[in-house]
Design a protein around this motif. Structure first.
Motif, PDB file in Angstrom:
ATOM      1  N   GLY A 169       1.152   0.705 -15.345  1.00  0.00           N
ATOM      2  CA  GLY A 169       2.258  -0.199 -15.048  1.00  0.00           C
ATOM      3  C   GLY A 169       1.816  -1.640 -14.913  1.00  0.00           C
ATOM      4  N   ARG A 170       2.714  -2.545 -15.234  1.00  0.00           N
ATOM      5  CA  ARG A 170       2.447  -3.980 -15.109  1.00  0.00           C
ATOM      6  C   ARG A 170       3.518  -4.593 -14.219  1.00  0.00           C
ATOM      7  NH1 ARG A 170       1.579  -4.812 -21.641  1.00  0.00           N
ATOM      8  NH2 ARG A 170      -0.031  -3.219 -21.845  1.00  0.00           N
ATOM      9  N   GLN A 202       5.666  -2.047 -10.095  1.00  0.00           N
ATOM     10  CA  GLN A 202       4.997  -1.765 -11.358  1.00  0.00           C
ATOM     11  C   GLN A 202       6.011  -1.198 -12.344  1.00  0.00           C
ATOM     12  OE1 GLN A 202       1.960  -2.840 -11.267  1.00  0.00           O
ATOM     13  NE2 GLN A 202       1.898  -3.112  -9.050  1.00  0.00           N
ATOM     14  N   VAL A 231       3.938   5.403 -11.666  1.00  0.00           N
ATOM     15  CA  VAL A 231       4.464   4.883 -12.926  1.00  0.00           C
ATOM     16  C   VAL A 231       3.795   5.591 -14.106  1.00  0.00           C
ATOM     17  CG1 VAL A 231       4.690   2.830 -14.384  1.00  0.00           C
ATOM     18  CG2 VAL A 231       5.017   2.655 -11.918  1.00  0.00           C
ATOM     19  N   LYS A 256       2.033   2.173  -7.965  1.00  0.00           N
ATOM     20  CA  LYS A 256       1.579   2.141  -9.356  1.00  0.00           C
ATOM     21  C   LYS A 256       1.141   3.509  -9.852  1.00  0.00           C
ATOM     22  CE  LYS A 256      -1.430  -0.460 -12.475  1.00  0.00           C
ATOM     23  NZ  LYS A 256      -2.362  -1.596 -12.611  1.00  0.00           N
ATOM     24  N   SER A 298       9.623   2.704 -13.163  1.00  0.00           N
ATOM     25  CA  SER A 298       9.379   1.633 -12.197  1.00  0.00           C
ATOM     26  C   SER A 298       9.241   2.204 -10.801  1.00  0.00           C
ATOM     27  CB  SER A 298      10.536   0.622 -12.247  1.00  0.00           C
ATOM     28  OG  SER A 298      10.325  -0.426 -11.337  1.00  0.00           O
TER      29      SER A 298
END
Length: 389
Positions: A326-327, A332, A277, A274, A270
Motif C-alpha cells: 500500500g501507498r 494505505q 492492504v 498497511k 484501503s
C-alpha cells in the motif's frame, strides 16, 4: 467491583525519531514493539524495529504480568487491542502503545479482562477522533472490574487458560494447513515473480476486470443486503457462505457490477494498517445477494486461461504482496493501477486443476477445524460475559 485506575499503573510508550532507530539489534539498541505485534491477545515477535537504549526508561521494559495495549491508530478496530505478557521480556513498546501494569497478585485474571466483551465494547465507544483514534488514560482508569477473592481469580484464569489453549491449537492447525498449501504451490509453480519455470505471463487486467466497492451511508434505508467488508477478511482464503456476512441498508439494490459472483476475488483496498492492504480471498455467494464495501476492490475473471483457486494463491504469495504494498501517508491504499502492473504466470490448466483439487480437500479439513474453533470462541465469549459482565 473495583475501579481499574485504583489497581493499575499506566506506562506510556517510547517516543523516538527515525534517527533513533538502528538497522539491527546490538549493544546500544533494544527491540521495540508496535500495535502490529499484538495479535489474538498475544505478543508476536514479527516485523519489529530497534530503538536506541538511551531513549528508554527502566519502567518501559516489559515485565511479567504487564498488559500491552494499542492506544492510537488510524484504524479504530485496532485501538484497545491488548496482549498479556507472560514473562519478563528485554523489549520495549512504541508511543502508540502503553502498558497496563496490575497491582493485584493474579495478573492473569486482569489479562483476560482486557480480552472481555465488556472491555472491548467500552473502548470502542470511547475511542474517537477525526484522522486518528486515541485511547486516553481515563478511558482505562474509569473502567470497573469484578474483583473476587484471589483463589477465585486463579480458578477463573485457569478455566480461561484451558479454553485459550484449545483455541490456540485450532489456530495452529489452520496455519499449518495454509503453510502446506503454500508449499505445494511453490513446488508445482515456483515463485510467481521470479517465475523459475518460465511460464507465459499475463497482466492481471488482461485476465479480468476490477471494480471498487460501494460507498454507503448510515442514513441509507430501503434495501438490506449482505456486504463483505475489511473486517470479514481475517486470515480467510475463501468465503463460501456469504449469508453469514453482516448486512447493510441501501436506498436501492446495487447494480450488477457491485454484486459479487462465484469465483470473484476481493482485495482489501484501503486500511490504516498497511499489513491488511492487499489481503485477498475468493467468494462463492451462490444465490445470496452480496455486495462489497468501498474499502475493497473486486476482481472478476473473464479469461479461461487461469482458475480462481490458482490465481488467488498467486496473489497471496509474499512476492506478489510486496508488489501490492500500500501507498499513502495515514491510510494505505491499493488501486487498480497497481493491480494492473501485476504479471501473472499462466501454467497449463491441467496443473492448475490438480492444484485446485488439492486446495479443495484442504479447505474441507479447514472447515471442520474452523467449526470447532468457532464453538470454542463462542464458549470463551460466554465465559468472559459470565466472569466480567
Amino acid at each position: 467491583m473495583a475501579k481499574l485506575g485504583d489497581i493499575i499503573e499506566q506506562i506510556r510508550g517510547v517516543s523516538y525519531k527515525p534517527a533513533d532507530l538502528h538497522d539491527n539489534l546490538n549493544n546500544n539498541s533494544v527491540i521495540l514493539l508496535r500495535a502490529n505485534n499484538i495479535q489474538n491477545g498475544k505478543i508476536v515477535i514479527d516485523d519489529v524495529v530497534y530503538v536506541s537504549k538511551n531513549k528508554v526508561s527502566e519502567s518501559q521494559y516489559l515485565r511479567q504480568g504487564d498488559i500491552l495495549v494499542c492506544t492510537s491508530s488510524g484504524s479504530k478496530e485496532l485501538v484497545g487491542k491488548a496482549a498479556f505478557v507472560d514473562k519478563d521480556l528485554p523489549m520495549v513498546f512504541g508511543a502508540f502503545c502503553k502498558v497496563v501494569r496490575p497491582k493485584i497478585e493474579c495478573c492473569e485474571y486482569m489479562g483476560y479482562f482486557f480480552q472481555a466483551p465488556y472491555y472491548r465494547n467500552h473502548i470502542s465507544a470511547a475511542s474517537a477522533g477525526a484522522n486518528i483514534n486515541n485511547l486516553r488514560n481515563e478511558h482505562i482508569a474509569d473502567l470497573h472490574i469484578p474483583l473476587p477473592s484471589f483463589d477465585e481469580q486463579r480458578k477463573i484464569a485457569a478455566v480461561l487458560d484451558k479454553v485459550s489453549h484449545l483455541i490456540s491449537k485450532r489456530r495452529q492447525q489452520l496455519d499449518k494447513l495454509d503453510e502446506m498449501v503454500k508449499a505445494r504451490f511453490v513446488e508445482m509453480f515456483g515463485d510467481p515473480v521470479s517465475n523459475p519455470y518460465d511460464w507465459n505471463l499475463k497482466g492481471l487486467l488482461q485476465l479480468g476486470d476490477c471494480k471498487n466497492g460501494m460507498n454507503f451511508h448510515s442514513t441509507d434505508v430501503g434495501v438490506n443486503i449482505h456486504c463483505l467488508g475489511v473486517g470479514d477478511f481475517k486470515n480467510l482464503s475463501c468465503i463460501s457462505d456469504t449469508s453469514k456476512l453482516p448486512t447493510v441498508s441501501l436506498t436501492d439494490i446495487p447494480s450488477d457490477e457491485y454484486m459479487l459472483k462465484d469465483g470473484d476475488i476481493v482485495f482489501v483496498r484501503s486500511n490504516g494498517n498497511k499489513a491488511l492492504v492487499g489481503r485477498s480471498l475468493v467468494v462463492y455467494p451462490a444465490t445470496t445477494p452480496t455486495t462489497f464495501s468501498g474499502f475493497c476492490i473486486r476482481f472478476r475473471l473473464n479469461s479461461d486461461e487461469v482458475k480462481a483457486d490458482y490465481l488467488l494463491r498467486v496473489l497471496k504469495t509474499d512476492s506478489i504482496r510486496k508488489k501490492m504494498a500500500g501507498r499513502g501517508a495515514n491510510i494505505q491504499n491499493l488501486n487498480q493501477k497497481i493491480l494492473g502492473e501485476l504479471q501473472i504466470p499462466v501454467p497449463p490448466l491441467d496443473l492448475q486443476n490438480r492444484f485446485a483439487s488439492f486446495v479443495e480437500q484442504t479447505e474441507k479439513t479447514k472447515t471442520t477445524i474452523s467449526h470447532s474453533l468457532d464453538k470454542l470462541e463462542t464458549l470463551k465469549k460466554a465465559l468472559m460475559q459470565e466472569y466480567f459482565g
